[in-house]
Every structure is written in structure tokens, then in C-alpha cells.
Design an enzyme around this catalytic site. Structure first.
Site, PDB file in Angstrom:
ATOM      1  N   ARG A 165       0.824  -1.224   0.000  1.00 13.33           N
ATOM      2  CA  ARG A 165       0.000   0.000   0.000  1.00 13.33           C
ATOM      3  C   ARG A 165       0.856   1.271   0.000  1.00 13.33           C
ATOM      4  O   ARG A 165       0.498   2.265   0.625  1.00 13.33           O
ATOM      5  CB  ARG A 165      -0.966   0.011   1.188  1.00 13.33           C
ATOM      6  N   SER A 214     -11.340   1.001   2.779  1.00 13.15           N
ATOM      7  CA  SER A 214     -10.593   0.498   3.938  1.00 13.15           C
ATOM      8  C   SER A 214      -9.882   1.642   4.648  1.00 13.15           C
ATOM      9  O   SER A 214      -9.145   2.403   4.029  1.00 13.15           O
ATOM     10  CB  SER A 214      -9.569  -0.546   3.491  1.00 13.15           C
ATOM     11  N   GLU A 284      -4.838   4.017   6.055  1.00 10.74           N
ATOM     12  CA  GLU A 284      -4.786   3.783   4.610  1.00 10.74           C
ATOM     13  C   GLU A 284      -5.465   4.940   3.888  1.00 10.74           C
ATOM     14  O   GLU A 284      -5.046   5.349   2.806  1.00 10.74           O
ATOM     15  CB  GLU A 284      -5.464   2.458   4.246  1.00 10.74           C
TER      16      GLU A 284
END
Length: 294
Positions: A165, A214, A284
Site C-alpha cells: 500500500r 478500507s 490507509e
């Protein structure tokens, strides 16, 4: 900038451009016509003026005080999708799902995971977006970008510095287009994979709510939602912001939340998870701008 072809607007609210539907105004909102127009604008923009780039606003909290400087939103001039063999070229503003569909239509395997990412290609490139066992770094060949000084450059996959990520390229690079490579596949099998991802998302995620996807990255060896659940945060609310009852790693705007409510709720979840498990969750969702009154 007499040759500018895009549009400039002052004091435009960004709430309507984010999936959470919260946030203050952009001091100036710039919609470039294409990559050349973007490069021209950046080359002539004084270096002391801050620049912020937003995409579809799906994985984003814009704080209530708004964003100083110039906010750049890529639109129609960055929305092309071209397919040649097993290679797909897509503009940074193209929704991830559109690339997944293009791959399915041409029986190209390796892109079904993009069906599970509610954002655009620019965001996927920046964050190494991934879902359902796939990651952006697995299919990227080359990325075109514009520097803060208005220089157009091309980066190879190895130049992106990808990890979970995350990419390590400079924050001020603006991605404009990317080339991806898949592999020959069976169109019916790919369509079935995408249908399964769609069904899973609808069953397990609050996709019809005002949410940002998310919220926290998964720590090594576990899932963020499990830690949030174990900390007793499922359904927790601050103001009109709530931890989803359906999926504990999603935050929801129940209707009247502020950006401060949502970010504050996320920080409270992080505090409780740290207290109960010893794990520090990393955001995130990107949080940008200034608080109200700052």
C-alpha cells in the site's frame, strides 16, 4: 498563463468531490485539459504555492478548513483506455473498475482485483492499490508523470519503489498515464472472477454508504478489522461518524458528519486498538487539508 486551456475556480467546496461528502474548499481548483496543459501550468506556477492532487475522492478525507494553494483534479483529458494485445494503457483519472472491465472484454488476465478497488488509476499507482489477492505493482510496466517543475517523465516499475500500500516516488509527482501488462486468459473465467468480487463486496462492505473504503492498513500477520472488532469499536460513533456495523475497517458518514468527526473517530479507534492489542494501526485513507479555524 495565457496558454492555459484548463479551468481555474476559486473557493470551490471539495465535499462534493469526496465519497465521504465532507471537507472545506479548495483555495483554487484546477482542472487541466490534458498532460501538456498540466505541465504548462506547473512550469509557470510559483514554487511557493502548494499543490495537492485528488482523484475520485474515494480514499480521502478533506479536512473542514479546506486546502490552501492549488488543488488539481484530473478529468476527461486523463480518461483514455487503450488495449493492444495483453497491454493496457490507461489515464490516471480512469476508474479502476473500468480497467478491470476492459481487461475482461479482451480476455486479459491479471486485472480482476481492480474490480475491488473503489478509486482511479492515479490513486492505485500512488498507493499500490490492491484487493482480493492482487496488487497494482504486479501489472505496472511504466508510469508517465509530471514533476512540480512541469517536466514530463516516465518511470519504470522498478522506479516506483513499491511495497504494501505504498510507493516511494516523490509526493509532488503527478501521475498522468500508465501502461500495464497482463497475460492471455479466458474471458468467461475472468468475468466470473469479477462477478465473485462484486458479490463479495456487496455482501461484506458498506459500499452504498458514504464511506472511504478500507480505513487502516492490515498489520503484518493479521487483518485491521479483526483488531478493530476485538477492541470493541464496531458500531462506535463520534457525532455523525460511525465505524461500520457491516465491516469494522470502514468508517461511515451517517449524514451530517464533519471531516473532524470522521478523522477523530479513526484516531479513537487507533487509540483503543493500541490499548487492547499493542498494535498501532496505520491509516490507509489519506487525510489532507487544514482543520476548521486553522
Amino acid at each position: 498563463m495565457p496558454q492555459l486551456r484548463g479551468t481555474l475556480q476559486a473557493g470551490i467546496s471539495l465535499a462534493d468531490l469526496t465519497w465521504f461528502r465532507v471537507g472545506g474548499p479548495a483555495e483554487v481548483l484546477f482542472l487541466p485539459a490534458d498532460a501538456d496543459d498540466l505541465a504548462y501550468a506547473l512550469a509557470h506556477l510559483p514554487a511557493e504555492i502548494p499543490v495537492t492532487v485528488i482523484g475520485l475522492g474515494s480514499n480521502l478525507i478533506v479536512r473542514d478548513g479546506g486546502i490552501p494553494g492549488v488543488v488539481i483534479r484530473l478529468g476527461r483529458g486523463f480518461s483514455e483506455v487503450e488495449v493492444e494485445g495483453t497491454r493496457i494503457t490507461a489515464g490516471a483519472a480512469v476508474p479502476d473498475v473500468k480497467v478491470a472491465r476492459a481487461a475482461a472484454d479482451h480476455a486479459i488476465a491479471g486485472f480482476s482485483f481492480l474490480r475491488g478497488i473503489p478509486g482511479c488509476i492515479g490513486g492505485a499507482l500512488r498507493m499500490n492499490g490492491g484487493a482480493y489477492g492482487g496488487e497494482t505493482r504486479n501489472v505496472v510496466v511504466a508510469v508517465e508523470a509530471v514533476t512540480r517543475r512541469g517536466e514530463k517523465i516516465t518511470l519504470a516499475n522498478a522506479d516506483m519503489g513499491y511495497s504494501y500500500r505504498h510507493s516511494s516516488v516523490p509526493d509532488d509527482l503527478i501521475f498522468t498515464r500508465a501502461v500495464f501488462e497482463g497475460r492471455p486468459g479466458d474471458g468467461e473465467v475472468i468475468a466470473a472472477e469479477m462477478a465473485k468480487i462484486t458479490e463479495s463486496r456487496e455482501a461484506t462492505q458498506p459500499i452504498k454508504s458514504r464511506t472511504g473504503g478500507s480505513t487502516f492498513k492490515n498489520p503484518p500477520g493479521t487483518s485491521a478489522w479483526k483488531l478493530v472488532d476485538a477492541a470493541g469499536c464496531r458500531g462506535l460513533t463520534i457525532g455523525q461518524a460511525q465505524v461500520s456495523e457491516l465491516h469494522a475497517n470502514f468508517l461511515i458518514n451517517l449524514g451530517g458528519a464533519t471531516a473532524a468527526d470522521i478523522e477523530g473517530l479513526g484516531e479513537e479507534v487507533r487509540r483503543r486498538v493500541k490499548e487492547t492489542s499493542g498494535v498501532t494501526l496505520d491509516w490507509e485513507i489519506k487525510r489532507i487539508g487544514v482543520p476548521k479555524g486553522a
